[in-house]
Design a protein around this motif. Structure first.
Motif, PDB file in Angstrom:
ATOM      1  N   SER A 174       0.824  -1.210   0.000  1.00  0.00           N
ATOM      2  CA  SER A 174       0.000   0.000   0.000  1.00  0.00           C
ATOM      3  C   SER A 174       0.857   1.259   0.000  1.00  0.00           C
ATOM      4  O   SER A 174       0.519   2.254  -0.653  1.00  0.00           O
ATOM      5  CB  SER A 174      -0.928   0.002   1.223  1.00  0.00           C
ATOM      6  N   ALA A 175       1.973   1.224   0.747  1.00  0.00           N
ATOM      7  CA  ALA A 175       2.846   2.406   0.829  1.00  0.00           C
ATOM      8  C   ALA A 175       3.448   2.748  -0.528  1.00  0.00           C
ATOM      9  O   ALA A 175       3.589   3.924  -0.880  1.00  0.00           O
ATOM     10  CB  ALA A 175       3.951   2.171   1.858  1.00  0.00           C
ATOM     11  N   LEU A 176       3.805   1.739  -1.315  1.00  0.00           N
ATOM     12  CA  LEU A 176       4.365   1.992  -2.644  1.00  0.00           C
ATOM     13  C   LEU A 176       3.353   2.695  -3.533  1.00  0.00           C
ATOM     14  O   LEU A 176       3.712   3.562  -4.339  1.00  0.00           O
ATOM     15  CB  LEU A 176       4.814   0.677  -3.296  1.00  0.00           C
ATOM     16  N   ARG A 177       2.090   2.362  -3.380  1.00  0.00           N
ATOM     17  CA  ARG A 177       1.056   2.892  -4.251  1.00  0.00           C
ATOM     18  C   ARG A 177       0.433   4.175  -3.701  1.00  0.00           C
ATOM     19  O   ARG A 177      -0.402   4.789  -4.365  1.00  0.00           O
ATOM     20  CB  ARG A 177      -0.002   1.809  -4.476  1.00  0.00           C
ATOM     21  N   GLY A 178       0.855   4.608  -2.502  1.00  0.00           N
ATOM     22  CA  GLY A 178       0.343   5.830  -1.900  1.00  0.00           C
ATOM     23  C   GLY A 178       1.311   6.987  -2.048  1.00  0.00           C
ATOM     24  O   GLY A 178       2.300   6.917  -2.780  1.00  0.00           O
ATOM     25  N   GLY A 179       1.031   8.070  -1.318  1.00  0.00           N
ATOM     26  CA  GLY A 179       1.854   9.265  -1.402  1.00  0.00           C
ATOM     27  C   GLY A 179       3.285   9.049  -0.968  1.00  0.00           C
ATOM     28  O   GLY A 179       4.213   9.687  -1.497  1.00  0.00           O
TER      29      GLY A 179
ATOM     30  N   ALA B  12       9.905   5.974  -4.837  1.00  0.00           N
ATOM     31  CA  ALA B  12      10.138   4.556  -5.133  1.00  0.00           C
ATOM     32  C   ALA B  12       9.527   4.171  -6.470  1.00  0.00           C
ATOM     33  O   ALA B  12      10.138   3.430  -7.254  1.00  0.00           O
ATOM     34  CB  ALA B  12       9.557   3.687  -4.015  1.00  0.00           C
ATOM     35  N   ARG B  13       8.338   4.681  -6.771  1.00  0.00           N
ATOM     36  CA  ARG B  13       7.706   4.377  -8.055  1.00  0.00           C
ATOM     37  C   ARG B  13       8.539   4.927  -9.213  1.00  0.00           C
ATOM     38  O   ARG B  13       8.703   4.273 -10.248  1.00  0.00           O
ATOM     39  CB  ARG B  13       6.278   4.940  -8.110  1.00  0.00           C
ATOM     40  N   SER B  14       9.083   6.133  -9.035  1.00  0.00           N
ATOM     41  CA  SER B  14       9.929   6.714 -10.075  1.00  0.00           C
ATOM     42  C   SER B  14      11.180   5.877 -10.289  1.00  0.00           C
ATOM     43  O   SER B  14      11.607   5.645 -11.436  1.00  0.00           O
ATOM     44  CB  SER B  14      10.317   8.148  -9.695  1.00  0.00           C
ATOM     45  N   TYR B  15      11.767   5.422  -9.191  1.00  0.00           N
ATOM     46  CA  TYR B  15      12.973   4.602  -9.286  1.00  0.00           C
ATOM     47  C   TYR B  15      12.684   3.290 -10.013  1.00  0.00           C
ATOM     48  O   TYR B  15      13.445   2.875 -10.904  1.00  0.00           O
ATOM     49  CB  TYR B  15      13.510   4.319  -7.889  1.00  0.00           C
ATOM     50  N   LEU B  16      11.598   2.633  -9.663  1.00  0.00           N
ATOM     51  CA  LEU B  16      11.248   1.364 -10.302  1.00  0.00           C
ATOM     52  C   LEU B  16      10.929   1.554 -11.783  1.00  0.00           C
ATOM     53  O   LEU B  16      11.264   0.705 -12.609  1.00  0.00           O
ATOM     54  CB  LEU B  16      10.062   0.730  -9.574  1.00  0.00           C
TER      55      LEU B  16
ATOM     56  N   SER C  63       7.878  -3.418 -14.910  1.00  0.00           N
ATOM     57  CA  SER C  63       6.487  -3.241 -15.334  1.00  0.00           C
ATOM     58  C   SER C  63       5.536  -3.355 -14.152  1.00  0.00           C
ATOM     59  O   SER C  63       5.859  -3.934 -13.114  1.00  0.00           O
ATOM     60  CB  SER C  63       6.123  -4.296 -16.385  1.00  0.00           C
ATOM     61  N   GLN C  64       4.323  -2.826 -14.341  1.00  0.00           N
ATOM     62  CA  GLN C  64       3.307  -2.927 -13.296  1.00  0.00           C
ATOM     63  C   GLN C  64       2.917  -4.381 -13.048  1.00  0.00           C
ATOM     64  O   GLN C  64       2.693  -4.787 -11.911  1.00  0.00           O
ATOM     65  CB  GLN C  64       2.067  -2.117 -13.684  1.00  0.00           C
ATOM     66  N   GLU C  65       2.857  -5.162 -14.125  1.00  0.00           N
ATOM     67  CA  GLU C  65       2.518  -6.583 -13.968  1.00  0.00           C
ATOM     68  C   GLU C  65       3.553  -7.294 -13.102  1.00  0.00           C
ATOM     69  O   GLU C  65       3.199  -8.094 -12.228  1.00  0.00           O
ATOM     70  CB  GLU C  65       2.442  -7.258 -15.333  1.00  0.00           C
ATOM     71  N   ALA C  66       4.827  -6.987 -13.309  1.00  0.00           N
ATOM     72  CA  ALA C  66       5.876  -7.611 -12.510  1.00  0.00           C
ATOM     73  C   ALA C  66       5.803  -7.148 -11.056  1.00  0.00           C
ATOM     74  O   ALA C  66       5.979  -7.948 -10.124  1.00  0.00           O
ATOM     75  CB  ALA C  66       7.247  -7.292 -13.095  1.00  0.00           C
ATOM     76  N   LEU C  67       5.530  -5.855 -10.838  1.00  0.00           N
ATOM     77  CA  LEU C  67       5.400  -5.336  -9.472  1.00  0.00           C
ATOM     78  C   LEU C  67       4.285  -6.070  -8.735  1.00  0.00           C
ATOM     79  O   LEU C  67       4.429  -6.424  -7.556  1.00  0.00           O
ATOM     80  CB  LEU C  67       5.108  -3.837  -9.502  1.00  0.00           C
ATOM     81  N   ASP C  68       3.170  -6.296  -9.418  1.00  0.00           N
ATOM     82  CA  ASP C  68       2.039  -6.970  -8.785  1.00  0.00           C
ATOM     83  C   ASP C  68       2.332  -8.451  -8.545  1.00  0.00           C
ATOM     84  O   ASP C  68       1.987  -8.995  -7.494  1.00  0.00           O
ATOM     85  CB  ASP C  68       0.791  -6.821  -9.655  1.00  0.00           C
ATOM     86  N   THR C  69       2.954  -9.107  -9.521  1.00  0.00           N
ATOM     87  CA  THR C  69       3.242 -10.533  -9.389  1.00  0.00           C
ATOM     88  C   THR C  69       4.203 -10.802  -8.233  1.00  0.00           C
ATOM     89  O   THR C  69       4.030 -11.764  -7.471  1.00  0.00           O
ATOM     90  CB  THR C  69       3.838 -11.078 -10.693  1.00  0.00           C
TER      91      THR C  69
END
Length: 245
Positions: A52-57, A62-66, A72-78
């Motif tokens: 949840s923290a990765l997807r929040g404010g 971290a999102r920019s770094y990834l 990919s988003q699919e890999a992050l979720d998997t």
């Protein structure tokens, strides 16, 4: 895998869809959760918190770094990738309303008691978090990678892993094995890489039979686990001295 008889029984029953509760009622009340099971409960809570923290404010950097790393988003979720906020006790504070004590977090390797005994602080702070799953899916530990601009990178190592706990033994667990198990079994072949990003990058490019040891040398325990599923083990380590060794 270092389990008690009861823990092995529970995992096999769950895998085959067998309900053990009817047998427990015949012999009295079932025992409380083991230390291993308690660790896994705490780890599951932590994995959801980091996710949840990765997807929040808190997770913007971290999102920019990834994204820069091409994940990919699919890999992050998997792989359930998350983020540990850059605060001393973000996880400790979030755990209290859920019924987990600081001691529970310490025993799961997620928190550390202050030297003067005045309280506890999170082991992982300002890090991209990689949940480590056991063969049957429970979250047994974590790996954390500091962000390039993080103070944590200068204070401690770039990568920090959970310490050994009742549910997590670094010398037996391989990152990505749960996600890649079916491909490994199907191909009877496994690629052993150096780290989390290697496994994820291969996975999102269609190579699904890759794993990585967790901040430790490849052990006999790792090889035994792999040989149960693969006839061929291919090492894809870096060509530096550590990789050659």
């Amino acid at each position: 895998e270092g389990m008690s008889f009861r823990e092995a029984l529970d995992i096999l029953a769950n895998r085959q869809g067998v309900d053990l509760s009817r047998y427990e009622t015949e012999v009295g009340d079932a025992p409380g959760p083991s230390a291993r099971e308690k660790n896994q409960e705490v780890n599951l809570f932590a994995a959801r918190f980091y996710w949840s923290a990765l997807r929040g404010g808190d997770g913007n950097r971290a999102r920019s770094y990834l994204k820069e790393r091409g994940i990919s988003q699919e890999a992050l979720d998997t792989f359930r990738v998350g983020f540990a906020p850059a605060r001393w006790d973000a996880l400790c504070q979030a755990a209290r309303p859920k019924g987990f004590s600081p001691r529970d977090l310490v025993e799961a390797g997620l928190a550390i008691q202050r030297e003067d005994g005045s309280g506890y602080y999170d082991r992982f702070r300002d890090r991209v978090m990689f949940p480590i799953l056991g063969a049957d899916g429970p979250t047994v530990g974590f790996g954390g990678r500091s962000l390039p601009d993080s103070d944590a990178r200068h204070a401690t190592a770039k990568y920090v892993n959970s310490p050994d706990t009742p549910s997590f033994k670094k010398g037996r667990v391989l990152y990505g094995f749960h996600q890649g198990r079916e491909a490994i079994r199907s191909e009877r072949r496994v690629l052993v890489t150096e780290g989390y990003f290697d496994v994820i990058a291969l996975w999102q490019n269609g190579i699904r039979n890759a794993v990585a040891p967790l901040g430790t040398a490849l052990t006999a325990g790792h090889l035994r686990a792999l040989r149960a599923h693969a006839d061929e083990i291919v090492f894809v380590f870096d060509s530096d001295k550590a990789g050659q060794a």
